[in-house]
Design a protein around this motif. Structure first.
Motif, PDB file in Angstrom:
ATOM      1  N   SER A 168       0.843  -1.202   0.000  1.00  0.00           N
ATOM      2  CA  SER A 168       0.000   0.000   0.000  1.00  0.00           C
ATOM      3  C   SER A 168       0.878   1.252   0.000  1.00  0.00           C
ATOM      4  O   SER A 168       1.935   1.280   0.629  1.00  0.00           O
ATOM      5  N   ASN A 173      -5.889   4.939   0.744  1.00  0.00           N
ATOM      6  CA  ASN A 173      -6.721   4.298   1.762  1.00  0.00           C
ATOM      7  C   ASN A 173      -7.023   2.855   1.363  1.00  0.00           C
ATOM      8  O   ASN A 173      -6.787   2.440   0.224  1.00  0.00           O
ATOM      9  N   PHE A 174      -7.557   2.089   2.300  1.00  0.00           N
ATOM     10  CA  PHE A 174      -7.780   0.672   2.044  1.00  0.00           C
ATOM     11  C   PHE A 174      -8.753   0.433   0.902  1.00  0.00           C
ATOM     12  O   PHE A 174      -8.588  -0.517   0.129  1.00  0.00           O
ATOM     13  N   TYR A 175      -9.753   1.293   0.763  1.00  0.00           N
ATOM     14  CA  TYR A 175     -10.784   1.093  -0.262  1.00  0.00           C
ATOM     15  C   TYR A 175     -10.235   1.390  -1.665  1.00  0.00           C
ATOM     16  O   TYR A 175     -10.801   0.931  -2.655  1.00  0.00           O
ATOM     17  N   GLN A 176      -9.146   2.127  -1.748  1.00  0.00           N
ATOM     18  CA  GLN A 176      -8.429   2.297  -3.016  1.00  0.00           C
ATOM     19  C   GLN A 176      -7.477   1.123  -3.244  1.00  0.00           C
ATOM     20  O   GLN A 176      -7.301   0.648  -4.366  1.00  0.00           O
ATOM     21  N   TYR A 178      -7.678  -2.040  -2.033  1.00  0.00           N
ATOM     22  CA  TYR A 178      -8.283  -3.372  -2.192  1.00  0.00           C
ATOM     23  C   TYR A 178      -8.494  -3.743  -3.670  1.00  0.00           C
ATOM     24  O   TYR A 178      -8.001  -4.794  -4.121  1.00  0.00           O
ATOM     25  N   SER A 253     -10.707 -10.561   2.244  1.00  0.00           N
ATOM     26  CA  SER A 253     -10.703  -9.174   2.712  1.00  0.00           C
ATOM     27  C   SER A 253      -9.796  -9.015   3.926  1.00  0.00           C
ATOM     28  O   SER A 253      -9.068  -8.025   4.056  1.00  0.00           O
ATOM     29  N   TYR A 260      -2.402  -4.565   3.605  1.00  0.00           N
ATOM     30  CA  TYR A 260      -2.444  -3.101   3.614  1.00  0.00           C
ATOM     31  C   TYR A 260      -1.609  -2.523   4.748  1.00  0.00           C
ATOM     32  O   TYR A 260      -0.858  -1.561   4.560  1.00  0.00           O
ATOM     33  N   LEU A 337      -9.948   0.449   8.371  1.00  0.00           N
ATOM     34  CA  LEU A 337     -11.271   0.571   7.749  1.00  0.00           C
ATOM     35  C   LEU A 337     -11.830   1.992   7.865  1.00  0.00           C
ATOM     36  O   LEU A 337     -12.837   2.309   7.240  1.00  0.00           O
ATOM     37  N   PRO A 339     -10.331   5.415   7.054  1.00  0.00           N
ATOM     38  CA  PRO A 339      -9.160   6.096   6.499  1.00  0.00           C
ATOM     39  C   PRO A 339      -8.708   7.366   7.231  1.00  0.00           C
ATOM     40  O   PRO A 339      -7.499   7.505   7.491  1.00  0.00           O
TER      41      PRO A 339
END
Length: 360
Positions: A168, A173-176, A178, A253, A260, A337, A339
């Motif tokens: 990462s 952020n994690f949602y980017q 993943y 996940s 991450y 989770l 950010p």
């Protein structure tokens, strides 16, 4: 290694037992598993504190070769296969509301992802074909077999560079991260296989292509789950396969959340175009809480793992000079989770560590 620490690795089997109890009682009992992981474990980490002890050099070989630690991972590999089959069959044997089945899938995914993938990761790094087979078998139970290729031949080569989909980046952020790592790891694994086959003079669509083999194995395994569930139910049990992939999604996940946090914002220096410095302990985030480390087979001693990938989990060392996470993985996963909270916590730590590294 003292007896208490040796026995501490057995704690991993507590979680599936809790998941089984949750299924027996049903309802909100399924929440005991996430409560154990995200509440009880952090509390136990606080109570028992950190483990800064490292193996003595004189004891290293005997510890590295101690069969007890190997057999513990072997037992888990077969246990996970049976556990997943049992869980899928439970869905067709016991009819429950959708919300309860989803809670059960979440509970199972925490087991297969949190501990199972950790075991698969450990076994996958070993030269033994038997251990590699067991690693792939565990990855099969979470529908992520390509990870065996990408992690060992991709991630460990390219870690902490922009060429690594599993590293990462600062400000990401994690949602980017993943979707980038999910697609990127598949693409990387396929490229690695094509390259391997090409060097042997073989075509891409060859039966020795491991990616194609993995796809076939997954189809056969899903067919087996569907077949046995349908036989038990007496009609087509599509819900069994759906349940399998839901628990796999939870497990995957959890894996990618772990990826991450393990290398966030860390970069290896490019010493020449396309060439990077050797992978060192400073290129991975480290953490050393006794209980969660035992629970995760020393996965949080990630710095030593990347510096010495063949070293078995029981022999991994703690490095004070590596960047240190403020909490164990289970807490850091929850923070990742959110950010804004993640950036607010991690950026000052990263900046402070880099300043100390430069001045050292």
């Amino acid at each position: 290694m003292n007896l208490s620490k040796k026995l501490s690795f057995l704690v991993c089997f507590v979680l599936p037992v809790i998941a089984i109890v949750g299924q027996i009682y049903g309802g909100f009992s399924h929440l005991i598993v996430p409560a154990t992981v995200f509440i009880a474990l952090p509390i136990l980490d606080f109570v028992f504190g950190k483990d800064r002890t490292n193996p003595n050099e004189s004891d290293f070989l005997s510890l590295q070769n101690d069969s007890y630690y190997r057999y513990l991972t072997y037992v888990w590999a077969f246990f996970q296969l049976g556990f997943v089959i049992w869980a899928v069959i439970q869905v067709v044997l016991i009819e429950r509301p959708i919300w309860e089945t989803l809670l059960f899938a979440f509970s199972v995914g925490l087991v297969t992802g949190g501990i199972g993938i950790t075991v698969a990761h450990e076994l996958g790094h070993k030269a033994s074909k038997w251990e590699q087979f067991l690693s792939k078998m565990v990855y099969m139970t979470v529908a992520y077999m390509h990870f065996f290729i990408e992690h060992n031949r991709g991630h460990h080569v390219n870690v902490s560079t922009f060429d690594d989909p599993a590293t990462s980046r600062l400000g990401e952020n994690f949602y980017q991260f993943y979707p980038r790592t999910f697609v990127g790891s598949l693409h990387s694994a396929w490229k690695l296989e094509v390259s391997r086959l090409s060097k042997s003079g073989l075509k891409t669509l060859h039966y020795k292509n491991e990616m194609l083999r993995y796809a076939l194995v997954m189809i056969l395994f899903c067919g087996f789950l569907f077949g046995i569930s349908s036989y038990i139910k007496g009609s087509f049990a599509y819900e069994a396969v759906i349940f399998f992939f839901v628990q796999a999604f939870v497990a995957i996940s959890l894996l990618e959340l772990t990826n991450y946090i393990e290398h966030y914002g860390l970069r290896r220096k490019e010493v020449s175009p396309g060439k990077f410095e050797k992978v060192l302990p400073v290129h991975s985030w480290n953490q050393n809480y006794f209980v969660s480390n035992a629970f995760l087979f020393h996965l949080q001693r990630h710095s030593d793992h990347h510096a010495n990938a063949g070293r078995r989990y029981q022999a991994l060392r703690h490095y004070d000079e590596a960047p240190q996470l403020p909490y164990g993985y289970e807490v850091m996963i929850l923070i990742a989770l959110i950010p804004p909270l993640w950036f607010k916590m991690m950026h000052p730590i990263l900046e402070n560590w880099e300043t100390k590294k430069v001045s050292a």
